[in-house]
Design an enzyme around this catalytic site. Structure first.
Site, PDB file in Angstrom:
ATOM      1  N   ASN A 343       0.847  -1.197   0.000  1.00  0.00           N
ATOM      2  CA  ASN A 343       0.000   0.000   0.000  1.00  0.00           C
ATOM      3  C   ASN A 343       0.878   1.240   0.000  1.00  0.00           C
ATOM      4  O   ASN A 343       1.526   1.526   1.015  1.00  0.00           O
ATOM      5  CB  ASN A 343      -0.891   0.022   1.246  1.00  0.00           C
ATOM      6  CG  ASN A 343      -1.728   1.286   1.323  1.00  0.00           C
ATOM      7  OD1 ASN A 343      -2.609   1.498   0.506  1.00  0.00           O
ATOM      8  ND2 ASN A 343      -1.423   2.159   2.280  1.00  0.00           N
ATOM      9  N   GLU A 344       0.927   1.915  -1.114  1.00  0.00           N
ATOM     10  CA  GLU A 344       1.667   3.184  -1.209  1.00  0.00           C
ATOM     11  C   GLU A 344       3.133   3.041  -0.809  1.00  0.00           C
ATOM     12  O   GLU A 344       3.768   4.012  -0.403  1.00  0.00           O
ATOM     13  CB  GLU A 344       1.037   4.268  -0.311  1.00  0.00           C
ATOM     14  CG  GLU A 344      -0.384   4.613  -0.640  1.00  0.00           C
ATOM     15  CD  GLU A 344      -0.898   5.829   0.119  1.00  0.00           C
ATOM     16  OE1 GLU A 344      -0.225   6.267   1.076  1.00  0.00           O
ATOM     17  OE2 GLU A 344      -1.962   6.335  -0.266  1.00  0.00           O
TER      18      GLU A 344
END
Ligand code: AHR
Length: 768
Positions: A343-344
């Site tokens: 995630n990111e």
């Protein structure tokens, strides 16, 4: 009636391209009390006595609890109900304990609750406690609870409310009884008399969105603040009192009462396919000290956990984890088709190594699962580029892009995905136009028409964040706000619902006539201004366009200093800043005051860890360049800053280093946007789902023609979201606009759609 501008929407013939069937989904993260205190129907806060200072400074096992005589309550850890639930309380009667719940414990007349707890009392006969939901004015519900003596026993009682109100849950221990208590729970009973898992009004709001998929558990919560905080699914299933509870990186506690099984149940209840996101073997990039990777030696076990998650969701009951699912009441699989990894994340070597091992293993063991990679926190920039290059090189099926931007960006990027090279497809996993206003909702709608238009590229999209409890937020805007008793849906919620509620299956090209994209200008003429919320700063050696200016100072209470007028196309400002006090940096504002358009040069942006150039339009800001990591402003250490504006070019030097050098994005905005798809109606004839955004002060009328035999009349069921100004709408309030449905008949070919100022219309049009 004011004049309406006429536009045309010619819907072309189907060209063999189908819409992405799972396009619209939900993003659920335990943020803003979205789960505990939100979707989780549990009314007792800290019922396990596991809150701690690691969750939030000042918190502990007795947070949310009080006692009439605190000396009669002791927190203990010897022989607990489970090692994962280490704390419990010993209460020596007579004593009354109270739990405040989330903003009180509420009930409505006739409502039934199931109370349960684990209790351990000394040997002897059965003891009785009294439980009540009480208000200052009296009890709303009251029951006796029998506690068998001996070891830890689960005790239960039903409480029926006789009146409406909000108070607290009270447990009264009679004189002479000493009892240990843990895992105290109070849940409303459902229609079948069993305790509810999900708060019904919030569940309904999610069902109404008809999601095709649900992402869980985040967001940042998926990979956690440090390795110990990573979300491991196996620790979140099974009896609730045995689940591993961990701090929530948003500054509170995760009971994980809505763990992986409840998540899959939520998918089932809403008709969505699961889209779990697992950490890519690396914790959150925002962890103090930077991201850290799971030790090499532990990676095989971690990868096995990921493979087991897929088996838990999909495996037949004859497999180990399929059998576990069946044992937990779900013999049928949950139909997981997507799996997010990361995630990111910052695209580091550790990330690349761990991600590749996970993806390879999933591909080999579960080839039917679509693995979704990650491309940083912004829809551009170094991690975005590196994430995409990595995904392309690996042949990753899909990439998760995030975009929290201002409305201008959304209108400028309606056709962003028209320019994507073949390769991995896109999951727009988190996006929002940064406010709860109509302006933002319509910008999202325009962008979403663009997402629908490019099904070869964009397969999935989810607005973020989804849920927020008023008074308990860490992030705004959110799609749905709620209090203890209300659900307040935003204008963006209605937009989402209009997309997911009426979907076509076949894409049609649209020719839009009579309207042009809007030019974007440089920030308005205004002034140069210095401010330093969070610090006291002295400025010397100031020159504005070569003119020397007197020394100045700004303060933490918002005391700003205006230096003089500037031309946004040609200005140079130089100064030296020294921080006298405080922990933050300072900001140079160039342009008009909010809500006009301006540039903010942030030196020490985001907790004094970076520099960034931000543009504000209509009161909503957006990072134009950065944030770029930086050591931050230090007390007593001078910082020399030069800012130069030259046409669209912006340059910022800090201590002689050119940190920002970029052209402002002046591409025009698509404020009037249309899209169309068709589906086969119940009678076998095509129905056209036509969408139009009119994000403008001007009222318009759209003549829609269908690719049917010319001149055939048509009817339409038209849903219109309109009636408020662009800046109406605020967090923690209901939407200022709600959709209205009308039926219209066309004269001659097609129909005419009314487009009020600042409106979004979805029309289901049928030729007759
Ligand atoms: O949606 C809130 C946060 O925004 C998510 O946790 C994270 O992925 C993003 O930065």
């Amino acid at each position: 009636m004011t004049a309406r501008e006429r536009i045309t929407i010619d819907v072309g013939a189907y060209q063999g391209v189908d819409l992405a069937p799972d396009l619209w989904g939900l993003f659920i993260e335990d943020l803003n009390d979205a789960l505990d205190g939100g979707l989780n129907a549990e009314r007792v806060r800290n019922g396990d006595f596991e809150f701690s200072a690691a969750d939030r400074a000042g918190w502990g096992p007795l947070t949310a609890w009080s006692a009439d005589d605190p000396d009669r309550v002791e927190v203990r850890t010897d022989a607990p109900i489970h090692p994962n639930n280490a704390h419990y309380i010993r209460v020596a009667g007579p004593a009354a304990l109270a739990n405040e719940g989330w903003d009180g414990v509420g009930a409505t007349a006739g409502q039934e609750f199931l109370l349960s707890f684990f209790a351990r009392a000394e040997d002897g006969s059965v003891a009785t406690l009294t439980a009540a939901i009480g208000t200052g004015g009296g009890d709303l519900a009251r029951a006796q609870v029998a506690v068998p003596r001996g070891g830890w026993r689960r005790c239960e009682a039903r409480l029926a409310a006789v009146a409406d109100g909000r108070g607290e849950l009270r447990i009264e221990v009679p004189p002479g009884l000493t009892v240990d208590l843990d895992h105290v729970s109070l849940r409303p009973a459902g229609p079948d008399g069993r305790p509810l898992t999900f708060r019904p009004d919030l569940l309904q709001a999610l069902k109404d969105l008809r999601p095709s998929f649900i992402r869980f558990p985040g967001g940042c919560v998926a990979h956690g603040n440090g390795l110990d905080n990573m979300y491991h699914w196996k620790t979140t299933i099974g009896p609730r009192h045995e689940r591993a509870q961990i701090p929530n990186l948003w500054g509170y506690h995760q009971s994980r009462q809505i763990g992986y099984l409840e998540y899959f149940e939520l998918c089932q209840a809403t008709g969505a396919t699961p889209l779990p996101v697992v950490a890519a073997g690396v914790c959150c990039q925002n962890t103090p000290g930077g991201p850290r990777a799971i030790d090499d030696a532990d990676m095989d076990d971690y990868i096995q956990d990921v493979l087991d998650l897929v088996e838990f969701a999909n495996g037949p009951a004859t497999t180990r984890w399929g059998a576990r699912r069946a044992e937990l009441g779900h013999p049928e699989p949950f139909g997981l088709r997507y799996l997010g990894v990361g995630n990111e994340d910052e695209i580091t070597d550790d990330f690349r190594d761990r991600y590749a091992r996970i993806e390879d293993a999933v591909r080999a063991r579960h080839p039917g699962i679509c693995v979704i990679g990650t491309a940083g926190p912004q829809p551009f920039g170094p991690d975005f580029e590196a994430g995409w290059a990595f995904a392309r090189a690996r042949g990753t099926a899909m990439v998760d892009e995030h975009g929290y931007r201002n409305p201008r960006w959304f209108h400028q990027n309606v056709d962003r995905y028209g320019g994507y090279a073949p390769g991995p497809q896109v999951y727009v996993g988190e996006y929002a136009a940064r406010s709860s206003t109509v302006r933002s909702a319509l910008a999202e709608a325009a962008y979403m028409i663009g997402l629908e238009r490019h099904p070869g590229v964009v397969r999935l999209a989810s607005y973020a964040p989804l849920l927020a409890r008023t008074g308990h937020t860490q992030w705004v805007p959110d799609l749905i706000y709620f209090t203890a008793t209300e659900v307040l849906t935003s204008a963006s919620y209605h937009v989402q619902r209009m997309f997911s509620g009426e979907r076509g299956t076949r894409l049609h090209p649209v020719t839009l006539g009579g309207v042009e994209p809007e030019p974007v200008a440089l920030p308005e003429s205004g002034s140069a201004l210095l401010r330093s919320p969070g610090a006291a700063i002295d400025y010397t050696g100031i020159t504005l366009d070569g003119r020397p200016l007197p020394a100045a100072g700004t303060g933490p209470e918002g005391e700003a200093v205006e230096l003089g007028g500037i031309d946004p196309a040609a200005a140079t400002l130089e100064f030296t800043a020294i921080r006298r006090d405080g922990g933050e940096g300072f900001v140079v504002r160039l342009g008009e005051k909010a809500p006009g358009s301006f540039l903010d040069v942030q030196i020490g942006a985001w907790r004094n860890k970076s520099t960034c150039v931000v543009r504000g339009d209509d009161g909503i800001t957006d990072e134009d360049h950065g944030p770029l990591p930086w050591h931050g402003v230090r007390t007593g250490v001078p910082v020399r800053v030069t800012v130069r504006l030259e046409g669209a070019r912006v340059r910022v030097w800090v201590d002689g280093e050119l940190r920002h050098d970029f052209e402002q994005d002046l591409r025009p905005e698509h404020r009037v946007v249309a899209g169309a798809a068709s589906r086969t109606g119940s009678g076998g004839a095509p129905e056209y789902v036509v969408r139009v955004v009119n994000a403008h002060d001007v009222a318009r009328v759209a003549s829609v023609t269908l690719p049917e035999a010319p001149g055939r009349p048509a009817t339409a069921v038209v849903t219109t979201l309109a009636g408020a100004g662009p800046d109406d709408g605020a967090p923690f309030a209901g939407s200022p606009v709600t959709p209205a449905v009308t039926t219209i008949a066309g004269q001659g070919g097609g129909v005419e759609l009314d487009l009020p100022p600042w409106s979004f219309v979805t029309a289901v049009v049928t030729a007759i």
